[in-house]
Every structure is written in C-alpha cells, then in structure tokens.
Write a protein that holds these residues in place. Structure first.
Motif, PDB file in Angstrom:
ATOM      1  N   CYS A 161     -37.726  -4.072   6.454  1.00 56.83           N
ATOM      2  CA  CYS A 161     -38.008  -4.890   5.267  1.00 56.83           C
ATOM      3  C   CYS A 161     -37.060  -6.089   5.245  1.00 56.83           C
ATOM      4  CB  CYS A 161     -37.816  -4.073   3.991  1.00 56.83           C
ATOM      5  SG  CYS A 161     -38.871  -2.611   3.873  1.00 56.83           S
ATOM      6  N   ALA A 162     -37.619  -7.279   5.276  1.00 56.13           N
ATOM      7  CA  ALA A 162     -36.815  -8.509   5.183  1.00 56.13           C
ATOM      8  C   ALA A 162     -36.764  -8.944   3.726  1.00 56.13           C
ATOM      9  CB  ALA A 162     -37.431  -9.595   6.055  1.00 56.13           C
ATOM     10  N   LYS A 163     -35.569  -9.018   3.152  1.00 53.32           N
ATOM     11  CA  LYS A 163     -35.423  -9.349   1.742  1.00 53.32           C
ATOM     12  C   LYS A 163     -34.527 -10.568   1.547  1.00 53.32           C
ATOM     13  CE  LYS A 163     -37.881  -5.897   0.377  1.00 53.32           C
ATOM     14  NZ  LYS A 163     -39.229  -6.173  -0.144  1.00 53.32           N
ATOM     15  N   LYS A 164     -34.802 -11.319   0.495  1.00 52.56           N
ATOM     16  CA  LYS A 164     -33.953 -12.434   0.114  1.00 52.56           C
ATOM     17  C   LYS A 164     -32.910 -11.932  -0.882  1.00 52.56           C
ATOM     18  CE  LYS A 164     -37.458 -16.029   0.726  1.00 52.56           C
ATOM     19  NZ  LYS A 164     -38.221 -17.132   0.069  1.00 52.56           N
ATOM     20  N   GLY A 165     -31.665 -12.294  -0.672  1.00 48.28           N
ATOM     21  CA  GLY A 165     -30.612 -11.862  -1.573  1.00 48.28           C
ATOM     22  C   GLY A 165     -30.216 -10.413  -1.318  1.00 48.28           C
ATOM     23  N   GLY A 166     -29.380  -9.896  -2.229  1.00 50.24           N
ATOM     24  CA  GLY A 166     -28.860  -8.552  -2.059  1.00 50.24           C
ATOM     25  C   GLY A 166     -29.628  -7.494  -2.837  1.00 50.24           C
ATOM     26  N   VAL A 167     -29.177  -6.255  -2.691  1.00 52.18           N
ATOM     27  CA  VAL A 167     -29.759  -5.121  -3.412  1.00 52.18           C
ATOM     28  C   VAL A 167     -29.528  -5.305  -4.911  1.00 52.18           C
ATOM     29  CG1 VAL A 167     -29.653  -2.608  -3.717  1.00 52.18           C
ATOM     30  CG2 VAL A 167     -29.403  -3.622  -1.425  1.00 52.18           C
ATOM     31  N   SER A 227     -19.683   1.364  -9.683  1.00 50.72           N
ATOM     32  CA  SER A 227     -19.847   1.135  -8.251  1.00 50.72           C
ATOM     33  C   SER A 227     -20.897   2.107  -7.728  1.00 50.72           C
ATOM     34  CB  SER A 227     -18.523   1.363  -7.511  1.00 50.72           C
ATOM     35  OG  SER A 227     -17.513   0.517  -7.998  1.00 50.72           O
ATOM     36  N   PHE A 228     -21.582   1.702  -6.681  1.00 54.06           N
ATOM     37  CA  PHE A 228     -22.636   2.551  -6.108  1.00 54.06           C
ATOM     38  C   PHE A 228     -22.492   2.630  -4.593  1.00 54.06           C
ATOM     39  CE2 PHE A 228     -24.419   0.885 -10.040  1.00 54.06           C
ATOM     40  CZ  PHE A 228     -24.979   2.018 -10.610  1.00 54.06           C
ATOM     41  N   ARG A 229     -22.824   3.782  -4.070  1.00 49.85           N
ATOM     42  CA  ARG A 229     -23.028   3.945  -2.634  1.00 49.85           C
ATOM     43  C   ARG A 229     -24.497   4.283  -2.432  1.00 49.85           C
ATOM     44  NH1 ARG A 229     -17.692   7.472  -0.784  1.00 49.85           N
ATOM     45  NH2 ARG A 229     -16.295   5.669  -0.538  1.00 49.85           N
ATOM     46  N   GLY A 235     -30.111   6.483   7.651  1.00 48.18           N
ATOM     47  CA  GLY A 235     -28.725   6.916   7.663  1.00 48.18           C
ATOM     48  C   GLY A 235     -27.706   5.834   7.386  1.00 48.18           C
ATOM     49  N   LYS A 236     -28.114   4.565   7.342  1.00 46.59           N
ATOM     50  CA  LYS A 236     -27.173   3.488   7.042  1.00 46.59           C
ATOM     51  C   LYS A 236     -26.742   3.552   5.580  1.00 46.59           C
ATOM     52  CE  LYS A 236     -28.887   0.283  10.558  1.00 46.59           C
ATOM     53  NZ  LYS A 236     -29.499  -1.047  10.822  1.00 46.59           N
ATOM     54  N   MET A 237     -25.479   3.220   5.333  1.00 52.21           N
ATOM     55  CA  MET A 237     -24.939   3.299   3.971  1.00 52.21           C
ATOM     56  C   MET A 237     -24.142   2.046   3.650  1.00 52.21           C
ATOM     57  SD  MET A 237     -22.382   6.181   2.338  1.00 52.21           S
ATOM     58  CE  MET A 237     -23.564   7.503   2.539  1.00 52.21           C
ATOM     59  N   LEU A 238     -24.261   1.578   2.410  1.00 50.47           N
ATOM     60  CA  LEU A 238     -23.470   0.464   1.917  1.00 50.47           C
ATOM     61  C   LEU A 238     -22.787   0.881   0.611  1.00 50.47           C
ATOM     62  CD1 LEU A 238     -25.770  -2.679   2.432  1.00 50.47           C
ATOM     63  CD2 LEU A 238     -23.728  -2.052   3.738  1.00 50.47           C
ATOM     64  N   THR A 239     -21.587   0.350   0.390  1.00 52.27           N
ATOM     65  CA  THR A 239     -20.857   0.590  -0.855  1.00 52.27           C
ATOM     66  C   THR A 239     -20.812  -0.706  -1.652  1.00 52.27           C
ATOM     67  OG1 THR A 239     -19.486   2.314   0.161  1.00 52.27           O
ATOM     68  CG2 THR A 239     -18.667   1.299  -1.877  1.00 52.27           C
ATOM     69  N   PHE A 240     -21.224  -0.632  -2.907  1.00 57.66           N
ATOM     70  CA  PHE A 240     -21.272  -1.788  -3.800  1.00 57.66           C
ATOM     71  C   PHE A 240     -20.200  -1.594  -4.870  1.00 57.66           C
ATOM     72  CE2 PHE A 240     -25.361  -0.965  -1.925  1.00 57.66           C
ATOM     73  CZ  PHE A 240     -25.834  -2.209  -1.536  1.00 57.66           C
ATOM     74  N   ASN A 241     -19.016  -2.100  -4.614  1.00 58.87           N
ATOM     75  CA  ASN A 241     -17.888  -1.881  -5.514  1.00 58.87           C
ATOM     76  C   ASN A 241     -17.971  -2.765  -6.755  1.00 58.87           C
ATOM     77  OD1 ASN A 241     -16.290   0.141  -4.175  1.00 58.87           O
ATOM     78  ND2 ASN A 241     -15.794  -1.400  -2.620  1.00 58.87           N
ATOM     79  N   ASN A 242     -17.883  -2.116  -7.920  1.00 57.73           N
ATOM     80  CA  ASN A 242     -17.824  -2.814  -9.212  1.00 57.73           C
ATOM     81  C   ASN A 242     -18.931  -3.849  -9.370  1.00 57.73           C
ATOM     82  OD1 ASN A 242     -15.319  -1.445  -9.919  1.00 57.73           O
ATOM     83  ND2 ASN A 242     -14.335  -2.804  -8.436  1.00 57.73           N
ATOM     84  N   VAL A 243     -20.117  -3.505  -8.917  1.00 58.94           N
ATOM     85  CA  VAL A 243     -21.245  -4.424  -9.035  1.00 58.94           C
ATOM     86  C   VAL A 243     -21.697  -4.568 -10.486  1.00 58.94           C
ATOM     87  CG1 VAL A 243     -22.938  -2.607  -8.572  1.00 58.94           C
ATOM     88  CG2 VAL A 243     -23.534  -4.982  -8.119  1.00 58.94           C
ATOM     89  N   PHE A 254     -28.385  -6.138 -12.217  1.00 58.67           N
ATOM     90  CA  PHE A 254     -27.255  -6.754 -11.549  1.00 58.67           C
ATOM     91  C   PHE A 254     -27.564  -6.900 -10.065  1.00 58.67           C
ATOM     92  CE2 PHE A 254     -25.817  -4.521 -15.276  1.00 58.67           C
ATOM     93  CZ  PHE A 254     -24.993  -5.434 -15.919  1.00 58.67           C
ATOM     94  N   ALA A 255     -27.533  -8.133  -9.596  1.00 56.35           N
ATOM     95  CA  ALA A 255     -27.813  -8.430  -8.198  1.00 56.35           C
ATOM     96  C   ALA A 255     -26.501  -8.458  -7.411  1.00 56.35           C
ATOM     97  CB  ALA A 255     -28.517  -9.767  -8.063  1.00 56.35           C
ATOM     98  N   THR A 256     -26.574  -8.056  -6.162  1.00 51.57           N
ATOM     99  CA  THR A 256     -25.407  -8.033  -5.291  1.00 51.57           C
ATOM    100  C   THR A 256     -25.586  -9.049  -4.163  1.00 51.57           C
ATOM    101  OG1 THR A 256     -26.203  -6.424  -3.677  1.00 51.57           O
ATOM    102  CG2 THR A 256     -25.320  -5.563  -5.748  1.00 51.57           C
ATOM    103  N   ARG A 257     -24.568  -9.200  -3.360  1.00 52.95           N
ATOM    104  CA  ARG A 257     -24.639 -10.063  -2.184  1.00 52.95           C
ATOM    105  C   ARG A 257     -24.824  -9.246  -0.912  1.00 52.95           C
ATOM    106  NH1 ARG A 257     -19.813 -14.563  -3.261  1.00 52.95           N
ATOM    107  NH2 ARG A 257     -20.666 -15.397  -5.230  1.00 52.95           N
ATOM    108  N   LEU A 258     -24.675  -7.941  -1.015  1.00 55.55           N
ATOM    109  CA  LEU A 258     -24.801  -7.082   0.160  1.00 55.55           C
ATOM    110  C   LEU A 258     -26.259  -6.686   0.365  1.00 55.55           C
ATOM    111  CD1 LEU A 258     -21.735  -4.666  -0.172  1.00 55.55           C
ATOM    112  CD2 LEU A 258     -22.001  -6.604   1.383  1.00 55.55           C
ATOM    113  N   GLN A 259     -26.631  -6.573   1.652  1.00 58.84           N
ATOM    114  CA  GLN A 259     -28.005  -6.198   1.973  1.00 58.84           C
ATOM    115  C   GLN A 259     -28.022  -5.400   3.276  1.00 58.84           C
ATOM    116  OE1 GLN A 259     -30.961  -5.092   1.337  1.00 58.84           O
ATOM    117  NE2 GLN A 259     -31.467  -6.965   0.176  1.00 58.84           N
ATOM    118  N   PHE A 260     -28.969  -4.470   3.360  1.00 52.39           N
ATOM    119  CA  PHE A 260     -29.150  -3.701   4.587  1.00 52.39           C
ATOM    120  C   PHE A 260     -29.834  -4.572   5.633  1.00 52.39           C
ATOM    121  CE2 PHE A 260     -28.798  -0.438   1.333  1.00 52.39           C
ATOM    122  CZ  PHE A 260     -28.026   0.529   1.956  1.00 52.39           C
ATOM    123  N   SER A 261     -29.390  -4.437   6.871  1.00 58.06           N
ATOM    124  CA  SER A 261     -29.976  -5.214   7.956  1.00 58.06           C
ATOM    125  C   SER A 261     -31.062  -4.402   8.675  1.00 58.06           C
ATOM    126  CB  SER A 261     -28.897  -5.607   8.963  1.00 58.06           C
ATOM    127  OG  SER A 261     -28.268  -4.455   9.481  1.00 58.06           O
TER     128      SER A 261
END
Length: 261
Positions: A161-167, A227-229, A235-243, A254-261
């Motif tokens: 899935c190709a997405k614009k912006g973060g989760v 914060s969310f994990r 199996g890929k994981m991202l941590t969103f600290n104090n989002v 709340f939008a983040t800057r992190l995104q899964f590749s």
C-alpha cells in the motif's frame, strides 16, 4: 476420415494455444513470475465519486478520503475479509479477459484498498464463502471493466500500500474505554497488533481489535500523552512516541510523520 482427423488436430492445437496465451497473460501481469495471482469476481456499488454510499463501512473508516484510502476502495467477501483482519489490505486487480473478454477494458488494472465487508446471504450471493469476491467502488470497477457488465471475472493479488503522509490515529470511545481507529497504513497495510502507553514513563499495554480497524483498551488514559506501537501483518513494527498530546479530546485525529515502507 482424414478431414475429421485434421479438424480434431486443429482444435487440439487451438486449445493448447489458448491455454499457453492465458498463462502468458498471467505471467505478464505479475511482471514475469506469474506467482501470487488468484481468480475471483468483481461487482460495484455506490456512485461515480464513491460517496456517500461507500463511506463508513465495516472497517470503520468513517471518511475514506480523510482516512487516506481515496476513491479506489472495495468491500471483501467473507473469505477475504477474515472478520475484519483484512481491513486496509491493498489488492491489484485486472479483468480476466480470457474468461470473458466482452466486458473487460483492454489492459485495465487497478489497486484498491479494503475498507468494507460484502456480507453473505441465503440466496447464493457472490459474497458467500468460499467465493473470493470484490464489491468495488464504481470508479475502481470501471478502470478494468465496462459499467454495463455488472460483474466480471478477475485476477487479483495482494500488493503493498502506497500512502501519502504518515499513519493516523483517531481517538474515540470514552474514559475507561479507549477506542482508537488506525488508518492510512502503508506497506503491508493490515494492522496485526497494537500497544498503547499513557505518559512518558507508562507501561506498554496491549490493545485488542474491537471491530475492523478499531482497537480498544480499557485503561483510563485521559490527560496523558499517548504513544503507540503498531505491528503490521508481515511483522514490521513502528513506535509512535507521544503522537497524541496530553490535551487530546475524544474524536480527534492525529497524523504522524512515520510510515511503513
């Protein structure tokens, strides 16, 4: 006698040629490998702009545009939906012209996001298990087939899935019942596990799928930064600290800057 044998031989050769052409088509569609493709069928629902009838749905993406899924969306039959576990998955589809070339658009293909559920019924519907069926938005359907066809056979496969912006995280529910909608997920697209932490020194707590893309936790987290994990299906994981800041309110996204590749 000889003429009959010649006609039978020609018929066999034509049949072999048709089968070869069919598998060449699948190989070309997959970039040469031919693996990962399955057969199913597709219909459509909703209007030309996919709204309002394709908004909301069983995955809980209230607005498919703001949630990051746009106009190319689909409802999945029960065999594919997996009780909501497939929400956010992306599929590439092309009309199976070898099965029914009358209604297919030549060279047409589309990538759609799973945002809804096509329920089974007791009248032999296309969404009944074990059928693999896509009930797509009209814009997505007409990328591969003619509007007048109504239903077409398709070849499909899971894709990234190709997405614009973060989760994005939408906090819903109320005190002691935190319901979080996770949307605009790239990469694999399917959320498999979620953990939340309230405050900077808090403990990570597992969340549980409530329905679709909504995850719940029964702790009181009001007034704390969150914060969310997030772990996706591969199996890929991202941590969103104090989002989510400490002054958050129910209903905010709340939008983040992190995104899964």
């Amino acid at each position: 006698m000889g003429a009959d044998m010649g006609e039978k031989d020609m018929a066999r050769r034509l049949m072999v040629l048709t089968v070869i052409c069919y598998f060449i088509k699948i190989a070309e569609a997959s970039g040469g490998g031919g693996s990962g493709w399955s057969r199913g069928h597709a219909t459509f629902y909703g209007g030309s702009n996919a709204a309002p009838s394709t908004m909301g749905g069983a995955c809980g993406y209230d607005n498919v545009y703001t949630a990051g899924y746009g106009v190319y969306t689909t409802a999945l039959s029960s065999a594919l939906f997996r009780e909501g576990e497939a929400c956010g998955a992306c599929y590439e589809l092309l009309c199976d012209s070898m099965s029914d070339r009358r209604w297919c658009r030549q060279g047409g293909r589309v990538v759609v996001s799973a945002t809804n559920f096509c329920p089974s019924n007791d009248r032999g519907g296309w969404c009944n298990s074990p059928l693999q069926h896509f009930d797509k938005s009209l814009p997505a359907f007409t990328r591969i087939a003619r509007y007048s066809s109504g239903i077409v056979p398709v070849l499909f496969r899971r894709v990234g899935c190709a997405k614009k912006g973060g989760v994005k995280f939408t906090v819903k529910g109320h005190s002691f019942f935190n319901l979080v909608l996770i949307s605009n997920v790239g990469g694999n697209g399917v959320v498999k596990g979620v953990w939340v932490r309230g405050g900077r020194g808090g403990v990570w707590q597992a969340m549980h799928r409530n329905w679709g893309a909504n995850w719940q936790n029964n702790s009181k987290l009001d007034g704390k930064p969150l914060s969310f994990r997030v772990m996706v299906e591969d199996g890929k994981m991202l941590t969103f600290n104090n989002v989510v800041p400490s002054n958050w309110r129910f209903g905010q996204t709340f939008a983040t800057r992190l995104q899964f590749s």
